[in-house]
Design an enzyme around this catalytic site. Structure first.
Site, short mmCIF file in Angstrom:
data_model
loop_
_atom_site.label_atom_id
_atom_site.label_comp_id
_atom_site.label_asym_id
_atom_site.label_seq_id
_atom_site.Cartn_x
_atom_site.Cartn_y
_atom_site.Cartn_z
N LYS A 52 0.66 -6.35 -1.44
CA LYS A 52 0.34 -5.34 -0.42
C LYS A 52 -0.94 -5.69 0.32
O LYS A 52 -1.05 -5.43 1.52
CB LYS A 52 0.24 -3.96 -1.07
CG LYS A 52 1.58 -3.43 -1.55
CD LYS A 52 1.49 -2.03 -2.11
CE LYS A 52 2.87 -1.51 -2.48
NZ LYS A 52 2.85 -0.12 -2.97
N SER B 168 3.80 5.34 -3.84
CA SER B 168 2.53 4.62 -3.66
C SER B 168 1.80 4.92 -2.36
O SER B 168 0.67 4.47 -2.18
CB SER B 168 2.77 3.11 -3.78
OG SER B 168 3.59 2.64 -2.73
#
Length: 356
Positions: free
Chosen positions: A286, A241
């Site tokens: 996140k 990611s």
């Protein structure tokens, strides 16, 4: 007299009851349950993880990659975290599939290495720096229970030959087996812990496929050869990611410019060789990590389907949508920017005014 005896019996049993409760509480903190807890992780400054020609960036602004924290659930921490609206309980099978956690970590490491290679390629292309993409075999990502090779191969091994013929890519691997049928014997040359080994077995009919194989899932192992000495220090971080943010950090260093214009820019998203940004998991957490680290902007993959695809989907949320919902739900002071490609991110940064 009877009442007095009962009272004494209760006092006698009380220490044992207390001890039992203490033992149960203690056990609840160490005995795992088949779930994992996902919580906001960290937003890490990429200058601490990436170097080019043994130098790190010293620009005013900074790019940050974001993570989630994954922990084995126990009865105790599950009960404690159930009061938190930033924690999700994830079933073991949903997180790691049919393998074990060690295999999951190996795959996460492979994904990280591949994301770094793809980021290097995108950044070098954009900076007009020469390079060569070298295919160096195929990683074993998973092995079927019924595979005759399950006792010989392991997740993370690198297959380099089939019947002594080079198999440098997944497509070459498939092509070398396409004319064979279930029951045929094959020899696999592979690397395990940097040592070359050989495995032998028979092909099986692959589930839901019209061909035979050895019963593994696989992905290309690539290496980028360049005159630039590009290094990553990410031993404790896994997954694909950070690809977008790696590519941006590398491009800024290769072009020797503060592409952030002095801002703190966090983000997430996979990246492929064409510079396309892909969706990831845990983006709602996140963006929280990015806000806690003081980021001004957060890049979120915009994996929205086309209008035609939307008609076929009753419910759909892009990564960008989920991040925006998290911002509203938790009252976060950060601007979320939808990103489809590396160029989208770069164009947004190029249009920013210099931070005062």
């Amino acid at each position: 007299m009877t009442q007095l005896k009962t009272s004494k019996s209760k006092r006698y049993l009380l220490p044992y009851i207390i001890l039992t409760i203490i033992l149960l509480v203690a056990l609840s903190t160490v005995i795992p349950i088949p779930y994992y807890l996902e919580t906001p992780g960290s937003a890490d400054h990429l200058r601490d993880y990436v170097s080019v020609d043994q130098k790190r960036d010293r620009f005013k602004g900074e790019l940050m990659m974001t993570t989630v924290s994954i922990r084995q659930a126990t009865v105790a921490n599950y009960l404690l975290q159930s009061f938190s609206d930033t924690t999700d309980l994830i079933a073991k099978k949903e997180l790691i599939g049919d393998g074990d956690y060690q295999e999951y970590e190996v795959v996460q490491d492979i994904d990280m290495k591949n994301s770094q290679n793809q980021a290097i390629q995108v950044a070098l292309e954009k900076a007009k720096e020469p390079y060569e993409l070298v295919n160096d075999g195929v990683y074993v990502l998973s092995i079927l229970e019924e595979s005759p090779f399950r006792a010989q191969l392991a997740v993370g091994d690198i297959i380099i030959k089939i019947n002594h013929e080079p198999a440098k890519t997944a497509q070459q691997f498939i092509d070398l087996l396409k004319d064979k049928k279930a029951g045929d014997s094959v020899t696999i040359d592979y690397l395990a812990e940097q040592k070359e080994k050989e495995a032998q077995g028979k092909l099986i009919q692959l589930p839901k496929q019209d061909r035979a194989g050895i019963g593994i899932s696989l992905i290309d192992k690539t290496v980028i050869e360049t005159e630039k000495d590009i290094r990553f220090n990410t031993e404790d971080i896994g997954g694909p990611s950070a690809g977008l943010m790696f590519a941006l950090e590398l491009y800024g260093m290769l072009s020797n410019q503060d592409i952030t214009k002095g801002y703190l820019v966090a983000g997430t998203g996979t990246i492929n060789q064409a510079g396309e940004v892909g969706a990831i998991g845990g983006i709602d957490k996140k963006v929280i990590a990015a806000t806690q680290a003081g980021a001004d902007y957060f890049f979120a993959p915009d994996d929205s389907p086309s209008a035609e695809e939307k008609e076929k989907l009753s419910e759909w949320q892009s990564n960008y949508d989920v991040a925006q919902e998290s911002v509203k739900k938790h009252h976060l002071d950060i601007k979320v920017i939808p990103i489809k490609t590396f160029d989208d991110a770069l164009n947004f940064l190029n249009n920013l005014p210099e931070k005062a």
